[in-house]
Each structure stands twice: as C-alpha cells, then as structure tokens.
Design a protein around this motif. Sequence first.
Motif, mmCIF file in Angstrom:
data_model
loop_
_atom_site.group_PDB
_atom_site.id
_atom_site.type_symbol
_atom_site.label_atom_id
_atom_site.label_comp_id
_atom_site.label_asym_id
_atom_site.label_seq_id
_atom_site.Cartn_x
_atom_site.Cartn_y
_atom_site.Cartn_z
ATOM 1 N N THR A 97 -2.391 -21.053 12.323
ATOM 2 C CA THR A 97 -2.571 -21.910 11.140
ATOM 3 C C THR A 97 -1.622 -21.541 10.018
ATOM 4 O OG1 THR A 97 -4.912 -22.219 11.666
ATOM 5 C CG2 THR A 97 -4.228 -22.683 9.403
ATOM 6 N N ASN A 98 -1.555 -20.253 9.680
ATOM 7 C CA ASN A 98 -0.801 -19.827 8.500
ATOM 8 C C ASN A 98 0.426 -18.974 8.812
ATOM 9 O OD1 ASN A 98 -2.575 -20.984 6.479
ATOM 10 N ND2 ASN A 98 -4.069 -19.453 7.138
ATOM 11 N N ARG A 100 -1.105 -24.968 8.122
ATOM 12 C CA ARG A 100 -0.826 -25.091 6.694
ATOM 13 C C ARG A 100 0.222 -26.161 6.410
ATOM 14 N NH1 ARG A 100 1.320 -19.813 4.960
ATOM 15 N NH2 ARG A 100 3.327 -20.722 5.542
#
Length: 308
Positions: free
Chosen positions: A257-258, A179
């Motif tokens: 990713t996040n 992100r």
Amino acid sequence: MSDKKYIDQATGTETVGHEWDGIEELDTPMPRWWVWTFYATIIWAIGYVILYPAIPLVNSATEGLLGWTSRGEYAKEVTARERQLAPIRAAMVNSDINSVATNPELRTQAINGGASAFKVHCVQCHGSGAAGFAGYPNLNDDDWLWGGDLEAIEYTLVHGIRQPDHDETRFSQMPAFGRDGILQSNEIQDLVSHVRTISGDETPSAASQRGSVLYEANCAICHGPNGTGDRLQGAPNLTDRIALYGRDRASLTETITNSRYGVMPRWGQRLDPATIRMLSIYVHSLGGGETAPQPEQTAEAGESDDQS
C-alpha cells in the motif's frame, strides 16, 4: 563527665581529660613513623597539585607545570598504535579485497578490526549479533538484496543505500500501489495472497489466482516472473521465507500500500578505506557471505536475462 587532665599512673601517659562512667582515654602520641608518613603525603599532594591538573575551574582545571593530560596520553597511545597498524592497513587498501580475505594474517586483522568497527557504527541498526530487526537486514543469513560477495558488500558500505546526495548510491523505489491509487484495497489483498502463496505461507486460492494476474502486470518487471527478485534493482526474492518487514498479511499489506524506503549511510564519507574494508570482510565472515561471481557466470546470467 570530667574534663580534668592528669597523668595515668600505670602508663605515665596524660589523659585527654574526658571520662564516661569511670572510663578514661589516654592521649597516646602517634608513632613517629606514622607522623612523618602523614607529612610526606601532604608534601606529595602539594607537589601533585602544582605539577598536574588538579583544581577544577569553570570550564576546565589547572593545567599543571608538566602540561600532562589523560587525553594527551591517550592520543600518544593511539598514534603509536596507528603507526604499528599502518603497514597492515596499507596492505589491505592496496590489495584486491578477495586476496586480502584469503591472506590468513590480513584476514584475521580485518575480522578483528571489523568487529570493533561494527560495534561502534553498525549495532544501532543491525544489532550486536548482526541479526537485524524489522526493517534492518540480518547480516548472518545468505539473503542479499544487492549481492553478498566481498565487492558487493564493500560497494554498499562505501556508497550507502538511497542517499539522495550521492549518484552512486544503491537505489530502488517500489511504487506505493495503494497510496498512489494504482491498485484498490481488494486488489492489494489478492496480491498479498499471491505473494504469501509463492513464499509457502498460504495454499493456492481464488484470491491468489487473481493476485497472480495482478503480479504479472505490476510486479514481475522488478521481482521477476517467478518472484525470485533482481539484485541489479535491489528487488527482493519473494519466494523464500525471509522478509525484511514481515511476512504476515498486515506487514505485506502495508508494504504494497505505502511502499518502503529504508536507508543506510554511505560510510565512504565517514570511515577510512581500511576500516570499510575490514567491515566488509567481517560482515562477509558472519555466515552469509557469498563467493565472488566468476566472469563466465556473469556472462551466462546476462544471456539468461536477455533471453527472458
């Protein structure tokens, strides 16, 4: 059907005056003892309505002359029980938690009380059997982010995890590598392959080799060069087969990713010290509790960290 009353010749009792297909009903009076019992119940009911809460009102009920309430009786019982338990609670709070756990009487009281408190405050996240769910730790195993000895568990309960209004809370923050644009999607997949390789979920591959380079540059500072984690930072061990949010590729991809940001309330502002201590001992007793680290072990760990 006839409505004419008359005296039955066989019994000398007046009929009720009704007849169906030749069948008539006698108007036999009730037994005297039954009639007086019925009157007594009426008198008792009137007395109950006067003395006790009985008639519903808009927001409450009539109070009754005696002022009795079921809540008042409950409060009396709770107060009496609290007075009975006060010496035990005081002994738990005023003693070192490790000595409480080794005292058979106090330990039994703590486990029983902790089990009750767990059912009220903890099952919503950790489950009735404390096995947890995705994102909520299993308290039965021996995998601990912040430490599984009694003092570590108590500290976690008192101060919570990632509480923004509390300076002493347990806190860690993993970067959102995807992100925030730190890594590209293909790099994240290579990193996932490396993590799954060191945990034994995949065999080594070209992707995991590339991922190991990325791991050393981005992850080793928290999870350690070998992926065994760091409890001082709350960084999980990546080499075991326990993952809070799942070990499959999709779950690991989402994590990298996040990032994740699980929180736990700080019970120090909600529960009294005795209840927190009982909860600590109960959780420790579930099967995954660890022994308190010894001073020499702590010193050796510090020297090892310095050398690494």
